[in-house]
Design an enzyme around this catalytic site. Structure first.
Site: not given
Ligand SMILES: Cc1ncc(C[n+]2csc(CCOP(=O)(O)OP(=O)(O)O)c2C)c(N)n1
Length: 355
Positions: A261, A265, A274
């Site tokens: 990815r 998100h 993160y």
């Protein structure tokens, strides 16, 4: 203690040495169509994210870096098959002829939206292309897909269902329910897991202790295939095989398309908080479009002029769709209760002031 199951090997085509006398593995037009569809998704996603940043749509989930997994798999299904997508498979709808203005209207949620603004953006649905909206609740589409596949099997309809999911969805109970039922009843379904290695902020290492996703199929009694998700031909061939097996009555397959990815998100996420974005830069070098260009170019199927013309056409079509959709009225308030009640309850009529 018993040894852990071993992941099936990663299936790749683009950089694998081809036999000297081999011709094109698909007709030239189909090979080009795969590229065109991938680039179209890349262009559309970029522009839709801009719309979100400008406050013109509320949310968007990109497929950037995952286009090969989306298009390579989606292309393997026939028009009569049914698609049960997750967040990132809008490109499959487009590939099946979903008009761009409906695609945009679904994200805007105004009167042009077939779903009457009731879903979040990226929840496309249109029965004319056998494309069923997912519900936002992770993995719920999987039992739906298996149920539809079983219905087709019982009716002896020559139909296969696509059940899309992310790696995070494999931790949901519905994944087990769907996989188990599909295995026991040999449902004509192909599970396609885009393992993009993150479920929002949760990395794949914290999602499962098994050796990847494909291996899980063994426990349910059917085949799991691990494929390079940034290799459009590998995804395409693996999915075609799985669809052919399902159509022939040989039951389900789980395809794990290993990808990454590249962005957040969704439009509401900052992945730099993160994860190590140097890893994301490495994956950018394994970009599915670049890799496919490098395969197409020496075969005379890609050049910079083609790139320019596909991108220009996609931009022009999208601009036109946005212009058309943004001129449409909001959804009528009365649609709030349409298709919901046989008779609208009195208290809702009162609250609705004229509903
Ligand atoms: C049952 C459920 N739990 C949690 C959420 C919140 N949520 C939305 S998207 C998401 C991550 C999904 O990750 P994955 O399945 O890997 O798909 P991806 O978005 O990475 O393609 C989560 C946890 C949800 N929508 N539904």
């Amino acid at each position: 203690m018993s040894a852990a199951l071993v992941s099936p090997p990663l299936y790749q085509v683009l950089e694998a040495p081809a036999p000297a006398d081999s011709g094109l593995p698909l007709p030239a037009e189909e090979l080009k169509l795969l590229y065109r569809a991938m680039l179209r998704v890349r262009v559309i996603d970029g522009r839709m994210l801009n719309l979100q940043r400008q406050g013109r749509i509320g949310f968007y989930g990109l497929a950037t870096g995952e286009e090969a997994a989306v298009i390579g798999s989606g292309h393997a299904f026939a028009a009569r098959d049914w698609i049960f997508p997750a967040l990132r498979q809008g490109g499959v709808a487009l590939l099946r002829g979903y008009p761009l203005d409906l695609f945009v209207a679904q994200c805007v949620g105004n009167s042009g939206d077939l779903l009457k603004g009731r879903q979040m953006p990226c929840h496309y649905s249109d029965r004319r292309i056998n494309f069923v909206s997912w519900s936002s609740v992770i993995a719920t589409q999987l039992p739906h897909a298996v149920g539809a596949a079983m219905a087709a099997k019982l009716r002896k309809d020559d139909v296969v269902c696509a059940a899309y999911l992310g790696d995070g969805a494999t931790s949901a109970g519905d994944f087990h329910t769907a996989m188990n039922f599909a295995g026991v009843w040999r449902a004509p379904v192909v599970f396609i897991c885009q393992n993009n290695q993150f479920a929002i902020s949760v990395p794949i290492e914290r999602q499962t202790a098994s050796a990847g996703i494909a291996v899980k199929a063994q426990a349910y009694g059917f085949e799991g295939v691990r494929v390079d998700g940034n290799d459009v031909l590998a995804v395409s061939f693996a999915t075609r095989d799985a669809v052919a097996r399902a159509r022939a009555g040989a039951g389900p397959t789980l395809i794990e398309a290993v990808t990454y990815r590249r962005g957040g998100h969704s439009s509401s996420d900052d992945p730099a908080r993160y994860r190590d974005e140097r890893v994301s830069e490495e994956w950018a070098r394994r970009d599915p479009l670049l890799r496919y260009q490098r395969w197409l170019a020496p075969r005379g199927l890609w050049d910079a002029a083609l790139e320019e013309s596909i991108a220009e056409e996609a931009k022009t079509q999208l601009d036109e769709a946005i212009r058309k959709v943004e001129a449409m009225a909001p959804v009528e308030r009365a649609t709030l209760v349409e298709d919901v009640y046989a008779e609208v309850p009195r208290q809702l009529k009162e609250q609705g002031d004229g509903i």
